[in-house]
Design a protein around this motif. Structure first.
Motif, PDB file in Angstrom:
ATOM      1  N   ASN A  17      -9.013  31.364 -20.209  1.00 51.64           N
ATOM      2  CA  ASN A  17      -9.142  32.766 -19.737  1.00 51.64           C
ATOM      3  C   ASN A  17      -8.665  33.679 -18.310  1.00 51.64           C
ATOM      4  O   ASN A  17      -8.327  34.417 -18.582  1.00 51.64           O
ATOM      5  N   CYS A  18      -9.314  32.117 -17.164  1.00 51.87           N
ATOM      6  CA  CYS A  18      -9.417  32.631 -15.770  1.00 51.87           C
ATOM      7  C   CYS A  18      -8.403  32.219 -15.322  1.00 51.87           C
ATOM      8  O   CYS A  18      -7.727  31.398 -15.322  1.00 51.87           O
ATOM      9  N   LYS A  19      -8.886  33.272 -14.259  1.00 51.77           N
ATOM     10  CA  LYS A  19      -7.759  32.379 -13.104  1.00 51.77           C
ATOM     11  C   LYS A  19      -8.354  32.785 -11.798  1.00 51.77           C
ATOM     12  O   LYS A  19      -9.462  33.929 -11.323  1.00 51.77           O
ATOM     13  N   PRO A  20      -9.699  31.747 -11.620  1.00 54.02           N
ATOM     14  CA  PRO A  20     -10.834  31.317 -10.364  1.00 54.02           C
ATOM     15  C   PRO A  20     -10.766  32.204  -9.174  1.00 54.02           C
ATOM     16  O   PRO A  20     -11.434  32.121  -8.961  1.00 54.02           O
ATOM     17  N   TRP A  21      -9.277  31.840  -8.713  1.00 56.34           N
ATOM     18  CA  TRP A  21      -9.314  32.255  -7.645  1.00 56.34           C
ATOM     19  C   TRP A  21      -9.084  33.647  -7.100  1.00 56.34           C
ATOM     20  O   TRP A  21      -9.613  34.329  -6.052  1.00 56.34           O
ATOM     21  N   LEU A  22      -9.798  34.162  -8.137  1.00 61.07           N
ATOM     22  CA  LEU A  22      -9.585  35.909  -8.950  1.00 61.07           C
ATOM     23  C   LEU A  22     -10.991  35.987  -8.510  1.00 61.07           C
ATOM     24  O   LEU A  22     -11.248  37.523  -8.305  1.00 61.07           O
ATOM     25  N   TRP A  23     -11.841  35.212  -8.676  1.00 62.05           N
ATOM     26  CA  TRP A  23     -12.762  35.564  -8.963  1.00 62.05           C
ATOM     27  C   TRP A  23     -14.025  36.355  -8.473  1.00 62.05           C
ATOM     28  O   TRP A  23     -14.439  37.543  -8.414  1.00 62.05           O
ATOM     29  N   PRO A  24     -13.936  36.080  -6.991  1.00 59.65           N
ATOM     30  CA  PRO A  24     -14.515  37.095  -5.646  1.00 59.65           C
ATOM     31  C   PRO A  24     -14.440  38.189  -6.151  1.00 59.65           C
ATOM     32  O   PRO A  24     -15.055  39.108  -4.929  1.00 59.65           O
ATOM     33  N   SER A  25     -12.783  38.484  -6.138  1.00 57.16           N
ATOM     34  CA  SER A  25     -12.895  40.104  -6.133  1.00 57.16           C
ATOM     35  C   SER A  25     -11.985  40.963  -7.316  1.00 57.16           C
ATOM     36  O   SER A  25     -11.748  41.938  -6.794  1.00 57.16           O
ATOM     37  N   ASN A  26     -12.544  40.305  -8.332  1.00 55.62           N
ATOM     38  CA  ASN A  26     -11.678  41.208  -9.637  1.00 55.62           C
ATOM     39  C   ASN A  26     -12.486  40.269 -10.187  1.00 55.62           C
ATOM     40  O   ASN A  26     -12.481  39.302 -11.437  1.00 55.62           O
ATOM     41  N   SER A  27     -13.762  42.007 -10.905  1.00 58.09           N
ATOM     42  CA  SER A  27     -14.809  41.551 -12.037  1.00 58.09           C
ATOM     43  C   SER A  27     -13.487  41.297 -13.360  1.00 58.09           C
ATOM     44  O   SER A  27     -14.649  40.724 -14.017  1.00 58.09           O
ATOM     45  N   TRP A  28     -12.558  41.803 -13.367  1.00 58.19           N
ATOM     46  CA  TRP A  28     -12.350  41.551 -14.619  1.00 58.19           C
ATOM     47  C   TRP A  28     -12.047  39.978 -14.929  1.00 58.19           C
ATOM     48  O   TRP A  28     -11.683  39.390 -15.826  1.00 58.19           O
ATOM     49  N   GLU A  29     -11.545  38.753 -13.807  1.00 59.50           N
ATOM     50  CA  GLU A  29     -11.375  38.126 -14.354  1.00 59.50           C
ATOM     51  C   GLU A  29     -12.950  36.994 -14.785  1.00 59.50           C
ATOM     52  O   GLU A  29     -13.133  36.280 -15.238  1.00 59.50           O
ATOM     53  N   LEU A  30     -13.892  37.797 -14.302  1.00 60.94           N
ATOM     54  CA  LEU A  30     -15.335  37.280 -14.710  1.00 60.94           C
ATOM     55  C   LEU A  30     -15.610  37.409 -15.654  1.00 60.94           C
ATOM     56  O   LEU A  30     -16.064  36.447 -16.861  1.00 60.94           O
ATOM     57  N   ALA A  31     -14.816  38.847 -16.194  1.00 62.38           N
ATOM     58  CA  ALA A  31     -14.900  38.766 -18.136  1.00 62.38           C
ATOM     59  C   ALA A  31     -14.770  38.272 -18.753  1.00 62.38           C
ATOM     60  O   ALA A  31     -14.931  38.039 -19.649  1.00 62.38           O
ATOM     61  N   LYS A  32     -13.233  37.473 -18.469  1.00 63.74           N
ATOM     62  CA  LYS A  32     -12.755  37.115 -19.433  1.00 63.74           C
ATOM     63  C   LYS A  32     -13.377  35.586 -19.962  1.00 63.74           C
ATOM     64  O   LYS A  32     -13.117  35.382 -21.099  1.00 63.74           O
ATOM     65  N   ALA A  33     -14.507  34.743 -19.098  1.00 63.15           N
ATOM     66  CA  ALA A  33     -14.895  34.340 -19.348  1.00 63.15           C
ATOM     67  C   ALA A  33     -16.019  33.766 -20.498  1.00 63.15           C
ATOM     68  O   ALA A  33     -16.548  33.094 -21.145  1.00 63.15           O
ATOM     69  N   TYR A  34     -16.461  35.535 -21.013  1.00 62.09           N
ATOM     70  CA  TYR A  34     -17.311  35.821 -21.836  1.00 62.09           C
ATOM     71  C   TYR A  34     -16.629  36.044 -23.284  1.00 62.09           C
ATOM     72  O   TYR A  34     -17.099  36.353 -23.920  1.00 62.09           O
ATOM     73  N   MET A  35     -15.263  36.084 -23.094  1.00 61.65           N
ATOM     74  CA  MET A  35     -14.545  36.555 -24.163  1.00 61.65           C
ATOM     75  C   MET A  35     -13.786  35.243 -24.702  1.00 61.65           C
ATOM     76  O   MET A  35     -13.537  33.981 -24.588  1.00 61.65           O
ATOM     77  N   PRO A  36     -13.142  35.660 -25.883  1.00 61.68           N
ATOM     78  CA  PRO A  36     -12.134  34.844 -26.940  1.00 61.68           C
ATOM     79  C   PRO A  36     -11.215  33.616 -25.826  1.00 61.68           C
ATOM     80  O   PRO A  36     -10.845  34.636 -25.342  1.00 61.68           O
ATOM     81  N   ARG A  37     -10.515  33.147 -26.404  1.00 64.83           N
ATOM     82  CA  ARG A  37      -9.661  32.630 -25.930  1.00 64.83           C
ATOM     83  C   ARG A  37      -8.052  33.387 -25.990  1.00 64.83           C
ATOM     84  O   ARG A  37      -8.087  34.104 -26.726  1.00 64.83           O
ATOM     85  N   GLY A  38      -7.515  32.661 -25.362  1.00 65.46           N
ATOM     86  CA  GLY A  38      -6.001  33.809 -25.390  1.00 65.46           C
ATOM     87  C   GLY A  38      -5.550  35.160 -24.560  1.00 65.46           C
ATOM     88  O   GLY A  38      -5.589  35.921 -24.630  1.00 65.46           O
ATOM     89  N   GLN A  39      -7.083  35.075 -23.509  1.00 66.75           N
ATOM     90  CA  GLN A  39      -7.523  36.451 -22.392  1.00 66.75           C
ATOM     91  C   GLN A  39      -6.262  36.095 -21.341  1.00 66.75           C
ATOM     92  O   GLN A  39      -6.262  36.968 -20.127  1.00 66.75           O
ATOM     93  N   THR A  40      -5.999  35.121 -21.117  1.00 64.55           N
ATOM     94  CA  THR A  40      -5.488  34.503 -19.483  1.00 64.55           C
ATOM     95  C   THR A  40      -4.217  35.632 -18.853  1.00 64.55           C
ATOM     96  O   THR A  40      -4.373  35.987 -17.912  1.00 64.55           O
ATOM     97  N   ASN A  41      -3.049  36.112 -20.036  1.00 62.97           N
ATOM     98  CA  ASN A  41      -2.514  37.156 -19.486  1.00 62.97           C
ATOM     99  C   ASN A  41      -2.796  38.492 -19.134  1.00 62.97           C
ATOM    100  O   ASN A  41      -2.260  39.397 -19.351  1.00 62.97           O
ATOM    101  N   ILE A  42      -4.537  38.933 -19.828  1.00 61.57           N
ATOM    102  CA  ILE A  42      -4.492  40.500 -19.793  1.00 61.57           C
ATOM    103  C   ILE A  42      -5.419  40.394 -18.814  1.00 61.57           C
ATOM    104  O   ILE A  42      -6.262  39.834 -17.828  1.00 61.57           O
TER     105      ILE A  42
END
Length: 275
Positions: free
Chosen positions: A40-65
Motif C-alpha cells: 500500500n505504501c511508498k516508503p520513501w514518502l514516510w518521513p514527509s507524508n503521514s498518509w503513507e504511514l496510515a496506509k500500512a494499517y489498511m487493507p490491500r489495494g490502497q497504493t494509489n490512494i
C-alpha cells in the motif's frame, strides 16, 4: 505466492531510515501477528507524508490512494482498528461497523432488509459518537441518519405525487440519481475486492467463484448497471474462464500423477498423528 503478494506482506527496507520507519509502524500495530500490506505504501514518502504511514494499517489495494477523501470506509475503519494512535476509540464499535459492512458487501442476494439497515444505522451512529469533538462528524452523522432513515423510494422530479411509503412531513427520500450513485459505488467496491483476490490467489475458492457469479447475475438483471459495468462484466467472465481452465488443468495433473496425491494424504495423516 506471486511477487506482488510477497511485497504486500513482506518488505525489506532499502536503507536504515526505512528500516526505522518500518519498525515504528510495527510498534504501533495492534495486531502484531497479522499481515501488513506494505504494498500500500511508498516508503520513501514516510518521513514527509503521514498518509503513507496510515496506509500500512489498511487493507490491500490502497497504493494509489493519496488521501482519506479517496479511500473507502473500510480502509479508514481498519486504520482505526489496527493503529494504536486511535486506541481511545471503542474497538467494539469499530468491529461492529466492519462486520455490517462485510455483510452488506458479501450478501449472496446483494440486498439487505429494512431491519438490517436500521441496525446498521445505529451502529454507525454509535461509532460516530466516538468522534464528537470533530466538527465535521456532526454534519456527516446527520447526513448518514437521513440517508439510512429513507425508505429508498424514488422521487421523480416534476411529479406531484409523494412517493409511496413516505410521509410528507419527513421529506426524507432519495432521487433516482442518488440511489444509482450509491448502488454504483457499492458495486465498484465489491468488484475491486474480487480483482484484488484474483491478483493475489492462484486459485479462487468455490465461495469466491460463487460471488463472481452473483455479481454477474446482478449486473445482467439490471440493464442500467449492465451498460455502466459492461467492461467489468467481460472481465469477470474472463476471470471465471481462467479459473475454470486452471481447475481443469489441476484435475488432469492429479489424474496423471495419482501417487503424488496419495503421498500428500499419507504425509498429512502422519503429521496429524505426530501432532
Amino acid at each position: 505466492m506471486r511477487g506482488k503478494e510477497r511485497y504486500a506482506v513482506s518488505f525489506q527496507p532499502a536503507c536504515s531510515l526505512c528500516a526505522q520507519w518500518k519498525q515504528e509502524i510495527l510498534n504501533h500495530h495492534t495486531n502484531r501477528h497479522g499481515d501488513v500490506h506494505w504494498g500500500n505504501c511508498k516508503p520513501w514518502l514516510w518521513p514527509s507524508n503521514s498518509w503513507e504511514l496510515a496506509k500500512a494499517y489498511m487493507p490491500r489495494g490502497q497504493t494509489n490512494i493519496s488521501g482519506p477523501e479517496e479511500c473507502d470506509a473500510v480502509a479508514l475503519l481498519n486504520l482505526f482498528n489496527f493503529c494504536d494512535h486511535f486506541s481511545s476509540i471503542n474497538k467494539k464499535k469499530i468491529k461492529e461497523v466492519i462486520t455490517c459492512r462485510n455483510e452488506l458487501m458479501h450478501s449472496s442476494e446483494m440486498k439487505v432488509s429494512s431491519l438490517w439497515l436500521k441496525e446498521f444505522g445505529k451502529k454507525i451512529q454509535n461509532l460516530l459518537n466516538e468522534f464528537e469533538n470533530v466538527p465535521e462528524v456532526a454534519a456527516a452523522g446527520t447526513k448518514i441518519e437521513k440517508l439510512l432513515s429513507s425508505d429508498w423510494a424514488v422521487c421523480v422530479p416534476g411529479e406531484g405525487d409523494q412517493p409511496d411509503g413516505l410521509e410528507e412531513e419527513t421529506e426524507v427520500y432519495l432521487t433516482e440519481s442518488q440511489i444509482h450513485e450509491i448502488e454504483m459505488e457499492l458495486i465498484r467496491q465489491r468488484l475491486e475486492e474480487i480483482y484484488l483476490l484474483a491478483e493475489e490467489q492462484e486459485m479462487l475458492s468455490a465461495e469466491n467463484l460463487h460471488r463472481i457469479q452473483m455479481v454477474k447475475d446482478f449486473l445482467k438483471d439490471n440493464s442500467d448497471l449492465n451498460t455502466s459495468f459492461e467492461a467489468d462484466l467481460q472481465r469477470l467472465e474472463g476471470l471465471e474462464k481462467e479459473m475454470q481452465s486452471q481447475k481443469i488443468s489441476l484435475d488432469e495433473t492429479k489424474k496423471e500423477n495419482p501417487e503424488e496425491e496419495t503421498n500428500e494424504a499419507c504425509l498429512l495423516k502422519k503429521i496429524k498423528l505426530v501432532a
